[in-house]
Write an enzyme that holds these catalytic residues in place. Structure first.
Site, PDB file in Angstrom:
ATOM      1  N   ASP A 204      39.304  36.903  47.254  1.00 35.44           N
ATOM      2  CA  ASP A 204      40.723  37.010  46.903  1.00 35.44           C
ATOM      3  C   ASP A 204      41.431  35.663  47.061  1.00 35.44           C
ATOM      4  O   ASP A 204      41.184  34.938  48.039  1.00 35.44           O
ATOM      5  CB  ASP A 204      41.369  38.035  47.847  1.00 35.44           C
ATOM      6  CG  ASP A 204      42.781  38.373  47.459  1.00 35.44           C
ATOM      7  OD1 ASP A 204      42.959  39.152  46.520  1.00 35.44           O
ATOM      8  OD2 ASP A 204      43.717  37.851  48.121  1.00 35.44           O
ATOM      9  N   GLU A 255      38.502  34.733  42.785  1.00 31.80           N
ATOM     10  CA  GLU A 255      39.763  34.911  42.062  1.00 31.80           C
ATOM     11  C   GLU A 255      40.462  33.557  42.084  1.00 31.80           C
ATOM     12  O   GLU A 255      41.023  33.158  43.104  1.00 31.80           O
ATOM     13  CB  GLU A 255      40.649  35.973  42.744  1.00 31.80           C
ATOM     14  CG  GLU A 255      41.892  36.246  41.927  1.00 31.80           C
ATOM     15  CD  GLU A 255      43.069  36.814  42.721  1.00 31.80           C
ATOM     16  OE1 GLU A 255      43.962  37.399  42.115  1.00 31.80           O
ATOM     17  OE2 GLU A 255      43.109  36.635  43.958  1.00 31.80           O
TER      18      GLU A 255
HETATM   19  C1  GLC Z   1      45.187  38.862  44.953  1.00 25.97           C
HETATM   20  C2  GLC Z   1      45.035  40.355  44.754  1.00 25.97           C
HETATM   21  C3  GLC Z   1      46.378  40.981  44.812  1.00 25.97           C
HETATM   22  C4  GLC Z   1      46.977  40.712  46.171  1.00 25.97           C
HETATM   23  C5  GLC Z   1      47.010  39.227  46.484  1.00 25.97           C
HETATM   24  C6  GLC Z   1      47.248  38.985  47.946  1.00 25.97           C
HETATM   25  O1  GLC Z   1      45.869  38.252  43.923  1.00 25.97           O
HETATM   26  O2  GLC Z   1      44.355  40.611  43.558  1.00 25.97           O
HETATM   27  O3  GLC Z   1      46.346  42.361  44.569  1.00 25.97           O
HETATM   28  O4  GLC Z   1      48.284  41.214  46.229  1.00 25.97           O
HETATM   29  O5  GLC Z   1      45.789  38.593  46.185  1.00 25.97           O
HETATM   30  O6  GLC Z   1      46.135  39.335  48.699  1.00 25.97           O
END
Ligand code: GLC
Length: 528
Positions: A204, A255
């Site tokens: 993440d 991500e």
């Molecule tokens: C990422 C996740 C999202 C979350 C954020 C903070 O972007 O996909 O859902 O709110 O991180 O952890």
């Protein structure tokens, strides 16, 4: 496992399960692990290679589980660690790999580390976070004016007068990745899940971990103080060594939201992550020139580092693409959701069907967000008082509309998802989009996805053959895969003639003789 190739992440079809909304087994209106186990057959029938499980750990749910209080257990709302282990085993038995979601940038304010840090300014845990004095004589001004990822400010003051940093909500304090204990803890968490047999880790907010300790402001011509700092790559190199120590078939998938493709590709160097989500494609307009440029940019950036591309249309953070593609502005941005623009769901569905064939035949791995195989749209009619997303109120945007529980069976809500009231309301019109209603209907979205994934598996050349563009007309996106297959997507407003071909393998909407109607995609066999 379904993919015989040990580098399975290179061209897998990966299905994102958002556990709160997949299936509820215990009648509390929230999805859970026994619910997923009971409906694993849906994923086998769909033919996916892997599941990416959004966070299922103990959490106060200030950000729907992305505020983790314990990475080595399961939240009671979802079940138990034993049930998670059983799911991993059952998925493996069904030939489906498992990817878990790790959130390293921040933890929950209810995590024992943060509680210890708050309780005692002298505690060693204090240095695991970013506690700083405020500015001004009385320390009343926060240490920086950084803007949060959800909008709003990024510092909260504690009773002792100091401030702590949180790029997201105050319930998600940022960790200090310069501290060796923080690094060691996450390395141990990775091993914990790899030891339980998981095949991959989704990381993440992967580019945010490091912060400039001088805490400069965000200025246009200066290096960014918390996004994509060079030191973050050392973290992923050490994670890669851990993944590799498990025999080389465990994948790290980041991500990484990054406009500059070269900086993005740095995360995918051979000793770092195996793959990263392609948000460029996700945000791209339904426009042949822009899409083609996006595909070229993507493939070029990945080829430079030898990494596989990923093709992502939706996830739990963005407006579902049936809705996006049914609007005049077909791009994704956090600011164009809930802006009241009209949506043509028929057009959006038609384009989403074509996009499914496109994303399943481009070179690389394809991600499916739960419900996209059912053709679900964004529920834009949730009463605002029912919003649970912390982004709402900070940024005027709610991600709840894409997180609505899946419709499985029956003619009315809750469509077999639960026996109670689902945690978010489902549109009554989803009665035509349940898995049950679509099964066996050759014109349904579900059967389109099933056929496409089955064909992809039966004909590996469809996604492994060399890709080359076919130049038809500028408003058509067409490419061949090897000598045998081609994908043609008509993004013009009028029917177009198909190139010479042997036979049609699959069409996203009925063909008009030998012509491809607008907003339709087709897979062609070019020769026998
Ligand atoms: C990422 C996740 C999202 C979350 C954020 C903070 O972007 O996909 O859902 O709110 O991180 O952890």
């Amino acid at each position: 496992m379904s993919s015989s190739d040990s580098q399975w992440w290179r061209d897998a079809v990966i299905y994102q399960v958002y556990p709160r909304s997949y299936a509820d087994s215990d009648g509390d209106g929230v999805g859970d692990i026994p619910g997923i186990r009971a409906r694993l057959a849906h994923l086998s029938a769909l033919g996916v290679d892997a599941i990416w499980m959004s966070p299922w750990y103990p959490s106060p749910m200030a950000d729907a589980g992305y505020d983790v209080a314990d990475f080595r257990d399961i939240d009671p709302v979802f079940g138990s660690l034993a049930e998670a282990e059983a799911l991993i085993e059952e998925a493996h038995a069904a030939g489906i790999r498992m990817i878990v979601d790790i959130v390293p940038n921040h933890i929950s304010s209810e995590h024992p580390w943060f509680k210890a840090a708050l309780a005692d300014p002298e505690a060693k845990e204090r240095d695991y976070f970013w506690f700083r004095p405020g500015r001004g004589d009385d320390g009343e001004r926060m240490p920086t004016d950084w803007r949060g990822e959800f909008g709003g400010t990024t510092w909260t003051r504690t009773p002792d007068g100091s401030w702590y940093l949180h790029l997201f909500t105050p319930e998600q304090p940022d960790l200090n990745w310069d501290h060796p204990d923080v690094r060691a803890e996450f390395e141990s968490i990775l091993r914990f899940w790899f030891d339980r047999g998981v095949d991959g880790i989704r990381i993440d907010s992967a580019a945010l971990l490091l912060k400039d300790p001088e805490l400069p402001e965000v200025l246009e011509d200066s290096p960014h103080p918390f996004h994509d700092l060079d030191g973050v790559h050392d973290v992923y190199r050490s994670w890669r060594r851990i993944a590799d120590s498990y025999g080389g078939d465990r994948a790290l998938i980041g991500e990484v939201w990054m406009p500059e493709v070269e900086r993005f590709a740095n995360y995918l160097r051979p000793d770092e992550l195996h793959a990263a989500f392609n948000f460029d494609f996700l945000g791209c307009a339904w426009d042949p020139r822009l899409m083609r440029d996006c595909v070229d940019r993507t493939l070029h950036a990945h080829a430079a580092v030898g990494a596989p591309a990923t093709w992502v249309l939706s996830n739990h953070d963005v407006t579902r693409h049936v809705t996006r593609y049914g609007r005049e502005d077909t791009t994704f941005s956090f600011d164009n959701n809930l802006d009241g623009t009209p949506v043509d769901l028929e057009l959006g569905t038609r384009r989403a069907r074509a996009a499914a064939l496109l994303s399943l035949s481009l070179p690389g791995a394809t991600y499916i967000y739960q419900g996209e195989e059912l053709g679900l749209w964004e529920n834009e009619n949730i009463p605002p008082e029912e919003y649970q997303d912390p982004m709402w109120g900070r940024r005027g945007h709610s991600r709840d509309g894409c997180r609505v529980p899946l419709p499985w069976t029956g003619d009315e809500a809750p469509f077999g998802f639960t026996t109670a009231t689902p945690w978010l309301p489902q549109p009554a019109e989803w009665k035509d989009r349940t898995a049950q209603a679509q099964t066996g209907d050759p014109s349904s979205m579900l059967e389109l996805y099933r056929s496409a994934i089955a064909l992809r598996r039966a004909e590996p050349g469809l996604h492994r053959g060399e890709m080359a563009w076919l130049d038809l007309t500028p408003s058509v996106l067409a490419f061949c895969r090897g000598q045998d297959f081609a994908c043609v997507v008509n993004m013009s407003g009028a029917p177009v003639a198909l190139p010479a071909h042997q036979s049609t393998l699959l069409a996203s909407s009925p063909l008009d003789g030998d012509r491809l109607p607008p907003d339709t995609a087709v897979w062609l066999r070019m020769r026998t």
